[in-house]
Design a protein around this motif. Structure first.
Motif, mmCIF file in Angstrom:
data_model
loop_
_atom_site.group_PDB
_atom_site.id
_atom_site.type_symbol
_atom_site.label_atom_id
_atom_site.label_comp_id
_atom_site.label_asym_id
_atom_site.label_seq_id
_atom_site.Cartn_x
_atom_site.Cartn_y
_atom_site.Cartn_z
ATOM 1 N N SER A 6 -27.162 -68.233 -38.449
ATOM 2 C CA SER A 6 -28.240 -67.495 -39.093
ATOM 3 C C SER A 6 -27.729 -66.694 -40.282
ATOM 4 N N ASP A 7 -28.663 -66.241 -41.089
ATOM 5 C CA ASP A 7 -28.308 -65.359 -42.192
ATOM 6 C C ASP A 7 -27.752 -64.058 -41.635
ATOM 7 N N GLY A 8 -26.970 -63.378 -42.432
ATOM 8 C CA GLY A 8 -26.433 -62.102 -42.017
ATOM 9 C C GLY A 8 -25.061 -62.182 -41.384
ATOM 10 N N VAL A 9 -24.523 -63.385 -41.216
ATOM 11 C CA VAL A 9 -23.183 -63.535 -40.653
ATOM 12 C C VAL A 9 -22.180 -63.536 -41.790
ATOM 13 N N GLU A 10 -21.169 -62.701 -41.675
ATOM 14 C CA GLU A 10 -20.068 -62.642 -42.630
ATOM 15 C C GLU A 10 -18.822 -63.160 -41.919
ATOM 16 N N LEU A 11 -18.004 -63.937 -42.595
ATOM 17 C CA LEU A 11 -16.780 -64.458 -42.002
ATOM 18 C C LEU A 11 -15.580 -63.785 -42.654
ATOM 19 N N ALA A 49 -16.142 -66.735 -51.324
ATOM 20 C CA ALA A 49 -17.469 -67.332 -51.477
ATOM 21 C C ALA A 49 -18.429 -66.324 -50.857
ATOM 22 N N PRO A 50 -19.723 -66.425 -51.155
ATOM 23 C CA PRO A 50 -20.641 -65.452 -50.575
ATOM 24 C C PRO A 50 -20.503 -65.367 -49.046
#
Length: 118
Positions: A6-11, A49-50
């Motif tokens: 989902s959106d909102g996940v940062e790695l 990257a984003p």
């Protein structure tokens, strides 16, 4: 759908080193830019990257054990730019025509760049 898709996940992918001051110049040169921010005096973070971050962190007990691969669309251009900054790959792997160039920082952390055949 998995909550991880989902959106909102940062790695954040970390490479740990024993000597941050010695390792930092290699990473800044490899990535070709200063970090996006420094989280602590011994932790630098680059957004590659984003929502995708590479972290360099001084943690001697975990130093030299990271393995990362970034799949990029402009592999040849990136490899040439990294070479121009004085860093050469240590290995090349090929899988069904897909190339992966492997770089190792001074403490043995591995970062690979992969890409489709040109």
């Amino acid at each position: 759908m998995s909550e991880f898709l989902s959106d909102g996940v940062e790695l954040f992918a970390a490479s740990c080193v024993a000597d941050y001051a010695a390792a930092y110049p290699w990473w800044e040169s490899f990535l070709g830019m200063p970090p996006s921010f420094k989280a602590t005096p011994t932790e630098a973070v680059w957004e590659v990257a984003p929502h995708r971050w590479i972290v360099l962190e001084e943690r001697p007990e975990r130093a030299g054990n990271a393995t990362h691969t970034l799949f990029v669309g402009d592999l040849d251009a990136r490899v040439a730019a990294i070479s121009a900054r004085g860093i050469e790959p240590s290995d090349l792997e090929t899988y069904d025509g897909v190339r992966k160039l492997i770089y190792r920082d001074p403490e043995g952390n591995e970062i690979g760049l992969g890409g489709n055949p040109s």
